[in-house]
Scaffold this active site. Structure first.
Site, short mmCIF file in Angstrom:
data_model
loop_
_atom_site.label_atom_id
_atom_site.label_comp_id
_atom_site.label_asym_id
_atom_site.label_seq_id
_atom_site.Cartn_x
_atom_site.Cartn_y
_atom_site.Cartn_z
N SER A 186 0.83 -1.20 0.00
CA SER A 186 0.00 0.00 0.00
C SER A 186 0.87 1.26 0.00
O SER A 186 1.57 1.52 -0.96
CB SER A 186 -0.96 -0.04 1.19
OG SER A 186 -2.13 0.70 0.91
N LYS A 201 -21.41 17.17 9.34
CA LYS A 201 -20.32 17.57 10.23
C LYS A 201 -19.90 16.43 11.15
O LYS A 201 -18.75 16.37 11.59
CB LYS A 201 -20.74 18.80 11.06
CG LYS A 201 -19.63 19.41 11.88
CD LYS A 201 -18.47 19.84 11.02
CE LYS A 201 -17.34 20.43 11.86
NZ LYS A 201 -16.15 20.72 11.04
#
Length: 273
Positions: free
Chosen positions: A85, A137
């Site tokens: 990765s 949010k």
């Protein structure tokens, strides 16, 4: 006098290790080391990577710094036990890549994880009251399920990060993006398979990598030594570094726990076995 001081570095290969999860501390250390490599005018850098990856931004900054440096010197990466990765992403900043036949690499992709503790909190009678400026949010809040719009937003974020990864691998290895996507689905593969896919240039050990780096810059592989750039530690920390294997293992576990907690809810280029 200054020329005499610099001569030894011109006849050596700089060596830098990137181990463990890649986060802000790794980025700071590596960028400092790369600056030293440039200032001392080493002709080549042996980059030893033994990492499952880590945070996206830190990996990108290291990759960008390596790309700038390789315009001036040769950079040869050596993949160790695991370079997956974000470890692969950083490796794309090297001029050439060598892996062991059994190196675990690949895992090209992005992962984002959150925790949903809603049922547990209900059982113990705990609830949260949230006041927010907009509907998203508190995205990935641990006390509720994701809504469909939130899943869409996060998937777009992941897809964008994934495209950046694919583009960098394609550019770094001179492959088409279509070819990269054929194996960039999160799977892991060995160094032998990576060679067949074009992700690495050669199979070999770190010693083989050192010899190749020396040859690339016209140095004698039999005589050329590596100058390892290590993290500067305070005297007390250097003294305490002679700890037992058990203590070292506990320290590693604590580091991983800290990484997991600090990156919760962040997109990661990380192999999670």
């Amino acid at each position: 006098m200054l020329r005499l001081f610099k001569t030894p570095f011109r006849k050596q290969i700089a060596r830098l290790e990137i181990t463990g999860a890649i986060a802000s501390a790794t980025r700071k250390r590596v960028l400092e080391a790369l600056k030293t490599v440039e200032e001392r005018r080493f002709p080549a850098l042996l980059l030893r990577i033994d990492s499952p990856g880590g945070t996206v931004g830190d990996s990108q900054e290291i990759y960008s710094a390596l790309k700038r440096l390789r315009e001036k010197i040769k950079i040869v990466a050596s993949f160790g036990n695991i370079s997956a990765s974000g470890g692969v992403y950083i490796g794309m900043g090297a001029s050439h890549i060598v892996a062991n036949p059994g190196t675990i690499t690949g895992s090209i992709g992005v992962i984002l994880r959150g925790n949903n503790l809603e049922r547990l909190l209900d059982k113990i009678g705990v609830s949260f009251k949230t006041i927010k400026s907009g509907p998203y949010k508190d995205i990935l809040a641990f006390d509720r399920e994701l809504t469909e719009p939130e899943q869409h937003i996060l998937q777009e974020l992941i897809d964008t990060s994934y495209r950046q990864f694919v583009q960098s691998v394609a550019e770094g290895r001179n492959l088409t993006e279509e070819a990269v996507r054929s194996f960039a689905d999160g799977r892991i593969f060995t160094g032998q398979q990576a060679l067949e896919l074009g992700v690495v240039d050669r199979l070999g050990t770190e010693e083989d990598t050192r010899r190749w780096a020396a040859e690339l810059v016209g140095l004698d592989p039999e005589k050329t030594k590596c100058f390892t750039l290590e993290e500067r530690k305070p005297p007390l920390q250097r003294l305490l570094s002679r700890e037992s294997t058990v203590a070292s293992g506990l320290s590693t576990g604590v580091d991983w726990l800290e990484f997991e907690l600090s990156t919760s809810g962040l997109p990661l280029w990380l192999y999670r076995p």
